[in-house]
Design a protein around this motif. Structure first.
Motif, short mmCIF file in Angstrom:
data_model
loop_
_atom_site.label_atom_id
_atom_site.label_comp_id
_atom_site.label_asym_id
_atom_site.label_seq_id
_atom_site.Cartn_x
_atom_site.Cartn_y
_atom_site.Cartn_z
N ASN A 76 1.76 9.38 -5.69
CA ASN A 76 2.28 10.71 -5.35
C ASN A 76 3.30 11.19 -6.38
O ASN A 76 3.31 12.36 -6.75
N ARG B 213 1.01 4.18 -2.83
CA ARG B 213 0.83 5.59 -2.49
C ARG B 213 2.01 6.43 -3.00
O ARG B 213 1.83 7.50 -3.55
N ILE C 248 0.84 -1.20 0.00
CA ILE C 248 0.00 0.00 0.00
C ILE C 248 0.87 1.25 0.00
O ILE C 248 0.61 2.21 -0.74
#
Length: 91
Positions: A50, A46, A42
């Motif tokens: 980003n 992310r 995860i």
């Protein structure tokens, strides 16, 4: 969206990597893998999202806010749009 067109191949490569990471996460959840491994996946997703956001945002700012010939009013509209987007993204 000229800035995205210029970097289309690179952006699509990033998106495909994110899709692969999401697929691996789905598999890990289905197979009930270790929680730490799932959390790491995860975090990796992310970070990838980003990075994609940062790349697109930089291109947008350079292409739109940095564009020559914008009136003060047009530039202010661009600033407000970016600010709204950032508030939404940071939630």
């Amino acid at each position: 969206m000229a800035h995205a067109s210029k970097e289309k191949k690179q952006l699509l490569t990033r998106v495909r990597k994110i899709k692969g990471q999401a697929s691996a996460l789905e598999t890990a959840l289905e197979q009930e893998r270790d929680c730490l491994a799932i959390l790491q996946q995860i975090a990796a997703i992310r970070g990838a999202v980003n990075g994609l956001m940062a790349e697109m945002m930089e291109g947008h700012i350079r292409e739109h806010l940095g564009a020559e010939g914008l009136t003060a009013q047009e530039r202010q509209v661009e600033v407000e749009q970016i600010a709204t987007l950032l508030r939404s993204y940071m939630k």
